[in-house]
Motif scaffolding. Structure first.
Motif, PDB file in Angstrom:
ATOM      1  N   PHE A  58       0.718  -1.100  -0.144  1.00  0.00           N
ATOM      2  CA  PHE A  58      -0.142  -0.015  -0.064  1.00  0.00           C
ATOM      3  C   PHE A  58       0.910   1.210   0.061  1.00  0.00           C
ATOM      4  N   THR A  59       2.055   1.150   0.721  1.00  0.00           N
ATOM      5  CA  THR A  59       2.927   2.513   1.010  1.00  0.00           C
ATOM      6  C   THR A  59       3.281   2.908  -0.327  1.00  0.00           C
ATOM      7  N   GLU A  60       3.489   1.957  -1.534  1.00  0.00           N
ATOM      8  CA  GLU A  60       3.881   2.040  -2.846  1.00  0.00           C
ATOM      9  C   GLU A  60       2.898   2.591  -3.803  1.00  0.00           C
ATOM     10  N   MET A  61       1.639   2.613  -3.300  1.00  0.00           N
ATOM     11  CA  MET A  61       0.602   3.019  -3.981  1.00  0.00           C
ATOM     12  C   MET A  61      -0.238   4.100  -3.750  1.00  0.00           C
ATOM     13  N   ASN A  62       0.093   4.714  -2.458  1.00  0.00           N
ATOM     14  CA  ASN A  62      -0.708   5.836  -1.798  1.00  0.00           C
ATOM     15  C   ASN A  62       0.514   6.842  -1.230  1.00  0.00           C
ATOM     16  N   GLU A  63       0.235   8.034  -1.597  1.00  0.00           N
ATOM     17  CA  GLU A  63       1.207   8.883  -1.151  1.00  0.00           C
ATOM     18  C   GLU A  63       0.963   9.442   0.380  1.00  0.00           C
ATOM     19  N   LEU A  64       0.046   9.246   0.642  1.00  0.00           N
ATOM     20  CA  LEU A  64      -0.195   9.469   2.183  1.00  0.00           C
ATOM     21  C   LEU A  64       0.428   8.469   3.308  1.00  0.00           C
ATOM     22  N   ALA A  65       0.052   7.111   2.893  1.00  0.00           N
ATOM     23  CA  ALA A  65       0.588   6.086   3.436  1.00  0.00           C
ATOM     24  C   ALA A  65       1.902   5.924   3.593  1.00  0.00           C
ATOM     25  N   HIS A  66       2.596   6.064   2.436  1.00  0.00           N
ATOM     26  CA  HIS A  66       4.040   6.317   2.239  1.00  0.00           C
ATOM     27  C   HIS A  66       4.666   7.307   2.962  1.00  0.00           C
ATOM     28  N   PHE A  67       3.947   8.510   3.049  1.00  0.00           N
ATOM     29  CA  PHE A  67       4.597   9.402   3.970  1.00  0.00           C
ATOM     30  C   PHE A  67       4.491   9.112   5.478  1.00  0.00           C
ATOM     31  N   ILE A  68       3.235   8.905   6.004  1.00  0.00           N
ATOM     32  CA  ILE A  68       3.267   8.241   7.233  1.00  0.00           C
ATOM     33  C   ILE A  68       4.170   7.140   7.710  1.00  0.00           C
ATOM     34  N   PHE A  69       4.407   6.203   6.838  1.00  0.00           N
ATOM     35  CA  PHE A  69       5.227   5.006   7.064  1.00  0.00           C
ATOM     36  C   PHE A  69       6.613   5.637   7.086  1.00  0.00           C
ATOM     37  N   GLU A  70       7.077   6.438   6.336  1.00  0.00           N
ATOM     38  CA  GLU A  70       8.420   6.998   6.474  1.00  0.00           C
ATOM     39  C   GLU A  70       8.586   7.825   7.553  1.00  0.00           C
ATOM     40  N   ILE A  71       7.698   8.474   8.264  1.00  0.00           N
ATOM     41  CA  ILE A  71       7.947   9.271   9.546  1.00  0.00           C
ATOM     42  C   ILE A  71       7.832   8.147  10.644  1.00  0.00           C
ATOM     43  N   TYR A  72       6.818   7.307  10.662  1.00  0.00           N
ATOM     44  CA  TYR A  72       6.842   6.325  11.449  1.00  0.00           C
ATOM     45  C   TYR A  72       8.209   5.547  11.874  1.00  0.00           C
ATOM     46  N   ARG A  73       8.862   5.341  10.685  1.00  0.00           N
ATOM     47  CA  ARG A  73      10.081   4.512  10.713  1.00  0.00           C
ATOM     48  C   ARG A  73      11.209   5.209  11.464  1.00  0.00           C
ATOM     49  N   THR A  74      11.100   6.583  11.142  1.00  0.00           N
ATOM     50  CA  THR A  74      12.362   7.321  11.542  1.00  0.00           C
ATOM     51  C   THR A  74      12.016   8.042  12.937  1.00  0.00           C
ATOM     52  N   TRP A  75      10.729   8.164  13.548  1.00  0.00           N
ATOM     53  CA  TRP A  75      10.430   8.635  14.557  1.00  0.00           C
ATOM     54  C   TRP A  75      10.850   7.911  15.760  1.00  0.00           C
ATOM     55  N   ASP A  76      11.267   8.569  16.937  1.00  0.00           N
ATOM     56  CA  ASP A  76      11.672   8.052  18.060  1.00  0.00           C
ATOM     57  C   ASP A  76      10.864   8.433  19.265  1.00  0.00           C
ATOM     58  N   GLU A  77      10.252   7.363  20.002  1.00  0.00           N
ATOM     59  CA  GLU A  77       9.317   7.666  21.060  1.00  0.00           C
ATOM     60  C   GLU A  77       9.790   8.470  21.922  1.00  0.00           C
ATOM     61  N   GLY A  78      10.990   8.910  22.347  1.00  0.00           N
ATOM     62  CA  GLY A  78      11.925   9.811  23.356  1.00  0.00           C
ATOM     63  C   GLY A  78      11.736  11.198  22.661  1.00  0.00           C
ATOM     64  N   GLU A  79      11.457  11.573  21.370  1.00  0.00           N
ATOM     65  CA  GLU A  79      11.628  12.591  21.017  1.00  0.00           C
ATOM     66  C   GLU A  79      10.561  13.753  21.740  1.00  0.00           C
ATOM     67  N   ALA A  80      10.913  14.868  21.755  1.00  0.00           N
ATOM     68  CA  ALA A  80      10.073  15.903  22.509  1.00  0.00           C
ATOM     69  C   ALA A  80       8.844  16.118  21.864  1.00  0.00           C
ATOM     70  N   SER A  81       8.797  16.120  20.579  1.00  0.00           N
ATOM     71  CA  SER A  81       7.359  15.996  19.905  1.00  0.00           C
ATOM     72  C   SER A  81       6.723  14.864  19.627  1.00  0.00           C
ATOM     73  N   SER A  82       5.368  14.923  19.977  1.00  0.00           N
ATOM     74  CA  SER A  82       4.445  13.717  19.695  1.00  0.00           C
ATOM     75  C   SER A  82       4.689  13.322  18.129  1.00  0.00           C
ATOM     76  N   PHE A  83       4.267  12.086  17.915  1.00  0.00           N
ATOM     77  CA  PHE A  83       4.202  11.666  16.357  1.00  0.00           C
ATOM     78  C   PHE A  83       3.251  12.541  15.852  1.00  0.00           C
ATOM     79  N   GLU A  84       1.977  12.650  16.255  1.00  0.00           N
ATOM     80  CA  GLU A  84       0.813  13.479  15.875  1.00  0.00           C
ATOM     81  C   GLU A  84       1.626  14.744  15.362  1.00  0.00           C
ATOM     82  N   ALA A  85       2.349  15.455  16.283  1.00  0.00           N
ATOM     83  CA  ALA A  85       2.762  16.836  15.926  1.00  0.00           C
ATOM     84  C   ALA A  85       3.838  16.849  14.867  1.00  0.00           C
ATOM     85  N   LEU A  86       4.610  15.927  14.881  1.00  0.00           N
ATOM     86  CA  LEU A  86       5.608  15.604  13.802  1.00  0.00           C
ATOM     87  C   LEU A  86       4.787  15.396  12.481  1.00  0.00           C
TER      88      LEU A  86
END
Length: 142
Positions: A58-86
Protein backbone atom coordinates in the motif's frame (compact mmCIF):
# COMPACT_ATOMS: atom_id res chain seq x y z
CA UNK A 1 -4.53 4.01 20.33
CA UNK A 2 -1.18 3.16 18.78
CA UNK A 3 -0.22 3.50 15.13
CA UNK A 4 1.02 0.39 13.35
CA UNK A 5 1.18 -1.02 9.83
CA UNK A 6 -0.60 -4.26 9.04
CA UNK A 7 -1.38 -6.71 6.29
CA UNK A 8 -5.04 -6.55 5.23
CA UNK A 9 -6.46 -9.57 3.45
CA UNK A 10 -9.44 -8.79 1.23
CA UNK A 11 -11.81 -11.61 0.33
CA UNK A 12 -8.98 -14.09 0.82
CA UNK A 13 -7.45 -13.24 -2.58
CA UNK A 14 -5.83 -9.82 -2.27
CA UNK A 15 -3.25 -8.92 0.37
CA UNK A 16 -2.58 -5.25 1.01
CA UNK A 17 0.59 -4.82 3.07
CA UNK A 18 1.71 -1.79 5.09
CA UNK A 19 -1.77 -0.40 5.73
CA UNK A 20 -1.60 2.19 8.52
CA UNK A 21 -3.95 1.28 11.35
CA UNK A 22 -4.72 2.35 14.88
CA UNK A 23 -4.89 -0.39 17.46
CA UNK A 24 -5.93 -0.24 21.10
CA UNK A 25 -3.37 -0.83 23.82
CA UNK A 26 -4.60 -4.40 24.38
CA UNK A 27 -4.59 -5.23 20.66
CA UNK A 28 -8.28 -6.14 20.64
CA UNK A 29 -9.52 -3.32 18.38
CA UNK A 30 -8.14 -2.13 15.04
CA UNK A 31 -9.15 0.79 12.86
CA UNK A 32 -7.74 1.83 9.48
CA UNK A 33 -6.05 5.22 9.73
CA UNK A 34 -9.01 7.53 8.99
CA UNK A 35 -7.25 9.75 6.44
CA UNK A 36 -6.50 6.77 4.13
CA UNK A 37 -9.69 4.75 4.61
CA UNK A 38 -11.39 6.00 1.42
CA UNK A 39 -8.22 5.53 -0.66
CA UNK A 40 -7.94 1.96 0.62
CA UNK A 41 -11.58 1.26 -0.31
CA UNK A 42 -11.02 2.67 -3.80
CA UNK A 43 -7.88 0.57 -4.26
CA UNK A 44 -9.67 -2.60 -3.15
CA UNK A 45 -12.58 -1.92 -5.50
CA UNK A 46 -10.18 -1.25 -8.37
CA UNK A 47 -8.14 -4.40 -7.73
CA UNK A 48 -11.30 -6.48 -7.46
CA UNK A 49 -12.68 -5.03 -10.71
CA UNK A 50 -9.38 -5.80 -12.46
CA UNK A 51 -9.45 -9.36 -11.11
CA UNK A 52 -6.09 -8.92 -9.40
CA UNK A 53 -4.84 -11.38 -6.81
CA UNK A 54 -1.71 -11.60 -4.71
CA UNK A 55 0.08 -9.00 -2.61
CA UNK A 56 0.23 -5.23 -3.02
CA UNK A 57 2.35 -2.85 -0.94
CA UNK A 58 0.00 0.00 0.00
CA UNK A 59 2.83 2.43 0.78
CA UNK A 60 3.98 2.09 -2.84
CA UNK A 61 0.53 2.98 -4.16
CA UNK A 62 -0.58 5.74 -1.81
CA UNK A 63 1.28 8.99 -1.17
CA UNK A 64 -0.13 9.54 2.29
CA UNK A 65 0.46 5.97 3.48
CA UNK A 66 4.05 6.16 2.21
CA UNK A 67 4.51 9.51 3.91
CA UNK A 68 3.15 8.26 7.26
CA UNK A 69 5.26 5.09 7.02
CA UNK A 70 8.48 7.06 6.44
CA UNK A 71 7.81 9.31 9.44
CA UNK A 72 6.83 6.30 11.57
CA UNK A 73 10.05 4.46 10.67
CA UNK A 74 12.27 7.36 11.72
CA UNK A 75 10.31 8.73 14.68
CA UNK A 76 11.70 7.98 18.13
CA UNK A 77 9.18 7.82 20.97
CA UNK A 78 11.71 9.64 23.14
CA UNK A 79 11.52 12.73 20.93
CA UNK A 80 10.15 15.91 22.43
CA UNK A 81 7.34 16.17 19.87
CA UNK A 82 4.55 13.64 19.61
CA UNK A 83 4.10 11.59 16.48
CA UNK A 84 0.94 13.54 15.68
CA UNK A 85 2.73 16.90 16.01
CA UNK A 86 5.57 15.67 13.81
CA UNK A 87 3.11 14.29 11.26
CA UNK A 88 1.28 17.63 11.14
CA UNK A 89 4.51 19.60 10.68
CA UNK A 90 5.93 17.27 8.04
CA UNK A 91 2.63 16.98 6.16
CA UNK A 92 2.41 20.77 5.86
CA UNK A 93 5.98 20.85 4.52
CA UNK A 94 5.25 18.02 2.08
CA UNK A 95 2.06 19.65 0.80
CA UNK A 96 4.00 22.87 0.18
CA UNK A 97 6.63 20.89 -1.74
CA UNK A 98 3.94 19.24 -3.86
CA UNK A 99 2.37 22.62 -4.55
CA UNK A 100 5.77 23.88 -5.74
CA UNK A 101 6.10 20.81 -7.98
CA UNK A 102 2.64 21.43 -9.38
CA UNK A 103 3.59 25.04 -10.15
CA UNK A 104 6.73 23.87 -11.92
CA UNK A 105 4.79 21.29 -13.93
CA UNK A 106 2.22 23.91 -14.86
CA UNK A 107 4.89 26.38 -16.00
CA UNK A 108 6.29 23.62 -18.24
CA UNK A 109 2.81 22.75 -19.57
CA UNK A 110 3.43 19.14 -18.51
CA UNK A 111 -0.13 17.89 -18.03
CA UNK A 112 0.94 14.35 -17.11
CA UNK A 113 3.15 15.66 -14.31
CA UNK A 114 0.41 18.07 -13.24
CA UNK A 115 -2.12 15.22 -13.03
CA UNK A 116 0.28 13.00 -11.08
CA UNK A 117 1.09 15.81 -8.65
CA UNK A 118 -2.59 16.68 -8.31
CA UNK A 119 -3.37 13.07 -7.36
CA UNK A 120 -0.57 13.08 -4.79
CA UNK A 121 -1.90 16.36 -3.36
CA UNK A 122 -5.42 14.92 -3.15
CA UNK A 123 -4.14 12.00 -1.08
CA UNK A 124 -2.13 14.30 1.21
CA UNK A 125 -5.10 16.63 1.65
CA UNK A 126 -6.97 13.79 3.36
CA UNK A 127 -4.79 14.23 6.43
CA UNK A 128 -5.62 17.94 6.56
CA UNK A 129 -9.35 17.21 6.25
CA UNK A 130 -9.08 14.52 8.92
CA UNK A 131 -7.24 16.90 11.26
CA UNK A 132 -9.80 19.67 10.71
CA UNK A 133 -12.67 17.25 11.34
CA UNK A 134 -11.04 16.10 14.60
CA UNK A 135 -10.53 19.69 15.75
CA UNK A 136 -14.19 20.53 15.11
CA UNK A 137 -15.33 17.43 16.98
CA UNK A 138 -13.14 18.35 19.95
CA UNK A 139 -14.58 21.86 20.08
CA UNK A 140 -18.20 20.82 19.47
CA UNK A 141 -18.63 17.25 20.73
CA UNK A 142 -22.42 17.29 20.25
Amino acid sequence: MNLDFRLVIFEGIIEIDRVPIYECEEGCFYEVFPAIKEDLKELLASLKQQGKTGRVIFTEMNELAHFIFEIYRTWDEGEASSFEALLEQKSNEHINLLLDLYGCAKSMNDTEWMNETSNRLAQMSNIVKDRQFSEVNQRFPY
